[in-house]
Design a protein around this motif. Sequence first.
Motif, short mmCIF file in Angstrom:
data_model
loop_
_atom_site.label_atom_id
_atom_site.label_comp_id
_atom_site.label_asym_id
_atom_site.label_seq_id
_atom_site.Cartn_x
_atom_site.Cartn_y
_atom_site.Cartn_z
N UNK A 35 0.83 -1.21 0.00
CA UNK A 35 0.00 0.00 0.00
C UNK A 35 0.87 1.26 0.00
N UNK A 36 2.06 1.16 0.59
CA UNK A 36 2.99 2.30 0.52
C UNK A 36 3.35 2.54 -0.94
N UNK A 37 3.66 1.45 -1.65
CA UNK A 37 3.98 1.58 -3.08
C UNK A 37 2.79 2.17 -3.84
N UNK A 54 -7.24 -4.12 4.44
CA UNK A 54 -6.57 -3.79 3.18
C UNK A 54 -7.56 -3.45 2.06
N UNK A 55 -8.60 -4.27 1.92
CA UNK A 55 -9.54 -4.06 0.81
C UNK A 55 -10.30 -2.73 0.97
N UNK A 56 -10.61 -2.38 2.21
CA UNK A 56 -11.31 -1.11 2.45
C UNK A 56 -10.39 0.07 2.17
N UNK A 57 -9.13 -0.07 2.57
CA UNK A 57 -8.16 1.00 2.33
C UNK A 57 -7.93 1.15 0.82
N UNK A 58 -7.77 0.02 0.15
CA UNK A 58 -7.58 0.07 -1.31
C UNK A 58 -8.80 0.70 -1.98
N UNK A 59 -9.99 0.39 -1.48
CA UNK A 59 -11.21 0.97 -2.03
C UNK A 59 -11.24 2.49 -1.86
N UNK A 60 -10.77 2.94 -0.71
CA UNK A 60 -10.71 4.40 -0.44
C UNK A 60 -9.77 5.06 -1.46
N UNK A 109 -11.63 2.85 -14.63
CA UNK A 109 -13.02 3.32 -14.55
C UNK A 109 -13.83 2.24 -13.82
N UNK A 110 -14.49 2.60 -12.71
CA UNK A 110 -15.17 1.58 -11.89
C UNK A 110 -16.22 0.78 -12.66
N UNK A 111 -16.72 1.31 -13.76
CA UNK A 111 -17.75 0.58 -14.53
C UNK A 111 -17.14 -0.29 -15.64
N UNK A 112 -15.82 -0.32 -15.71
CA UNK A 112 -15.18 -1.06 -16.80
C UNK A 112 -14.88 -2.51 -16.43
N UNK A 170 -3.52 -1.34 -8.06
CA UNK A 170 -3.73 -1.79 -6.68
C UNK A 170 -3.55 -3.29 -6.54
N UNK A 171 -3.88 -4.03 -7.59
CA UNK A 171 -3.73 -5.50 -7.52
C UNK A 171 -2.24 -5.86 -7.39
N UNK A 172 -1.38 -5.18 -8.14
CA UNK A 172 0.06 -5.43 -8.03
C UNK A 172 0.57 -5.04 -6.64
#
Length: 247
Positions: A17-19, A67-73, A86-89, A162-164
């Motif tokens: 998440x730092x990266x 982690x998932x909530x932080x990544x979502x933020x 794009x969230x709809x893609x 974010x996945x990486x």
Amino acid sequence: MDPILLYGFPLGSSMGLVAALEWLGKPYRLCRVDMLGEMRKPSYARINPRHETPVFITSEGEVLTETMAIAGWLEARDVERRISFDPLSPRADRMHQLMAFINTGFTGAFAPLWAAMETTGLDPATQSMLRDFGRKRVIDRHDKLEEMIGGSAFLLGERPTLADALLIGVARWLDFHAVADRKRWPKMSDLRQRLEADQAVVYATALEKGDSGLGTGACKGHVALETVINEFGVDGRVKPGHDGRRG
Ligand SMILES: N[C@@H](CCC(=O)N[C@@H](CS)C(=O)NCC(=O)O)C(=O)O
């Protein structure tokens, strides 16, 4: 205020998440947490009653765990789409799928190995059983992830997302627990090598080790854990059911 990420050392998954914050390029602060010491103290429960990292203090001063909530933020604020889509893609859907896989089965596969290492007073037979079980789970999850990886430079194309970030925070546990040679999974091995050479990951890894590194300048410095707890943790005695919220 600048958001603050509490990241754990040694070898915390939060390194990824730092990266991600570096890739995102928006101002942020960090708080370095010794997972073997200060994270286990009762006072840490004021910021996360489950005594885990990562923890994120949002720009509104709210405490966010998981982690998932932080990544979502981060994703919701990534309007320039530097670390997401794009969230709809369909690519956003695929990114969420990979993130969920990494954050659940892939990360969880290492749990028996951590337990074998960190649980005090384990008899040798239980320890060996945990190690064996963990090793098999880790290998299986690597097999599955290898099948899910395509031919692009990073998990979802030619730039890291974010996945990486989630992957690189955890994938190094394979070497730490000496489960198998990483080259057993050629696509994963190449991906990890690419990520490990990435400047943001180099920076995040250096900070984790207590060194300074050359970042993008988005990191505006570190905040002491005690300050974070006093400013953002729940007040007074921790009550059952709280989740680091002040209100
Ligand atoms: N479900 C949490 C799990 C976080 C987690 O397990 N963090 C580890 C470090 S990577 C931790 O703090 N473990 C507790 C310990 O080491 O005592 C998340 O996804 O954020």
